[in-house]
Design an enzyme around this catalytic site. Sequence first.
Site, PDB file in Angstrom:
ATOM      1  N   GLU A 115      58.179  65.505  19.461  1.00  0.00           N
ATOM      2  CA  GLU A 115      57.060  64.766  20.078  1.00  0.00           C
ATOM      3  C   GLU A 115      56.986  64.999  21.583  1.00  0.00           C
ATOM      4  O   GLU A 115      56.201  64.344  22.273  1.00  0.00           O
ATOM      5  CB  GLU A 115      57.196  63.257  19.805  1.00  0.00           C
ATOM      6  CG  GLU A 115      57.054  62.849  18.357  1.00  0.00           C
ATOM      7  CD  GLU A 115      55.602  62.775  17.888  1.00  0.00           C
ATOM      8  OE1 GLU A 115      54.700  63.114  18.662  1.00  0.00           O
ATOM      9  OE2 GLU A 115      55.400  62.389  16.712  1.00  0.00           O
ATOM     10  N   HIS A 138      58.697  55.735  21.490  1.00  0.00           N
ATOM     11  CA  HIS A 138      58.000  55.721  20.199  1.00  0.00           C
ATOM     12  C   HIS A 138      58.998  55.280  19.144  1.00  0.00           C
ATOM     13  O   HIS A 138      60.130  55.769  19.097  1.00  0.00           O
ATOM     14  CB  HIS A 138      57.458  57.114  19.867  1.00  0.00           C
ATOM     15  CG  HIS A 138      57.114  57.256  18.417  1.00  0.00           C
ATOM     16  ND1 HIS A 138      56.194  56.438  17.802  1.00  0.00           N
ATOM     17  CD2 HIS A 138      57.600  58.083  17.452  1.00  0.00           C
ATOM     18  CE1 HIS A 138      56.126  56.777  16.524  1.00  0.00           C
ATOM     19  NE2 HIS A 138      56.969  57.764  16.281  1.00  0.00           N
ATOM     20  N   HIS A 140      59.353  52.909  15.002  1.00  0.00           N
ATOM     21  CA  HIS A 140      58.706  52.558  13.736  1.00  0.00           C
ATOM     22  C   HIS A 140      58.943  51.088  13.384  1.00  0.00           C
ATOM     23  O   HIS A 140      59.698  50.792  12.450  1.00  0.00           O
ATOM     24  CB  HIS A 140      59.259  53.445  12.606  1.00  0.00           C
ATOM     25  CG  HIS A 140      59.070  54.918  12.816  1.00  0.00           C
ATOM     26  ND1 HIS A 140      59.836  55.885  12.181  1.00  0.00           N
ATOM     27  CD2 HIS A 140      58.194  55.605  13.586  1.00  0.00           C
ATOM     28  CE1 HIS A 140      59.439  57.093  12.552  1.00  0.00           C
ATOM     29  NE2 HIS A 140      58.445  56.948  13.421  1.00  0.00           N
ATOM     30  N   HIS A 210      52.098  54.758  10.940  1.00  0.00           N
ATOM     31  CA  HIS A 210      53.189  55.547  11.497  1.00  0.00           C
ATOM     32  C   HIS A 210      54.115  54.730  12.407  1.00  0.00           C
ATOM     33  O   HIS A 210      55.297  54.578  12.102  1.00  0.00           O
ATOM     34  CB  HIS A 210      52.607  56.765  12.235  1.00  0.00           C
ATOM     35  CG  HIS A 210      53.632  57.662  12.849  1.00  0.00           C
ATOM     36  ND1 HIS A 210      53.335  58.881  13.396  1.00  0.00           N
ATOM     37  CD2 HIS A 210      54.971  57.508  13.029  1.00  0.00           C
ATOM     38  CE1 HIS A 210      54.438  59.439  13.867  1.00  0.00           C
ATOM     39  NE2 HIS A 210      55.445  58.621  13.663  1.00  0.00           N
TER      40      HIS A 210
HETATM   41 ZN   LIG Z   1      57.391  58.592  14.414  1.00  0.00          ZN
END
Ligand SMILES: [Zn+2]
Length: 263
Positions: A115, A138, A140, A210
């Site tokens: 990413e 980032h 989840h 996501h």
């Molecule tokens: Zn992810």
Amino acid sequence: MQYNEKLQTIISQVAEIAGYLWERGWAERNGGNISYNITEAVDDPIRRLPALSDRIVLPKTMTHLKENYFLVTGTGRRMRYVCSAPMENASIIRISADGTYYEIVAEKPIQPTSELPSHLTIHDYLLGQGRPNKAVIHTHPIELVAMTHNPDFLGKDVLSRLLWSMIPETRAFCPKGVGIVPYTLPGSLELAENTIRQLDEYDVVLWEKHGALAIGEDLIEPFDMIDTLSKSAKIYESACSMGFHPTGMTEAQMDELKQAFNL
Ligand SMILES: [Zn+2]
């Protein structure tokens, strides 16, 4: 390798937050990634470090990131191990003087997260806007991701208002609410561009089906915002699992908070 105190503090903070992501159950396998602009903490010994990798070309010229340094978690690396051994699972990269490529300079040649193009595109954009954020995270978060599976929640500020109404702290500590990015291929530049558009208005963005992406002046700030929003999502889930739909605070109660806290 011995780092200066400022950089050591950042590395410790990355390890601390990575541990929280794992404990929260938000970082299965190698889920999630972190980048931190450490340029202000970089001293001459780091500037003199030779490259440990080839030149890795960026997907576009990052005008505002020239000669900037980032601490980034590695591709395929587990957050639980970033916590226990940060520099075995993350690396320091240096953006070139023309902003077209980067090289890994410390501590080991650990390839950055897949990413990274998204992270750097976001850093480049926000720096260009003069915004003071240094960290991008980032992860989840389970309940928040679950909520993005309901199309009714994906309209502008629908989820923000619902989450604010669950507990006063969310209204107070996440005053901008959450932006929503419709499902987009992970790791794509399109995802980065869609996210940037939301960051004009929000500090936390949910990627449909996501995860969450958040920005802050350090890593504690975006973690706390995701954690607070996640608390609201859990309260909503708890009420639903008790068999009723939570009433939530009224608009008047939320307006009262807004005024009381100068939000
Ligand atoms: Zn992810």
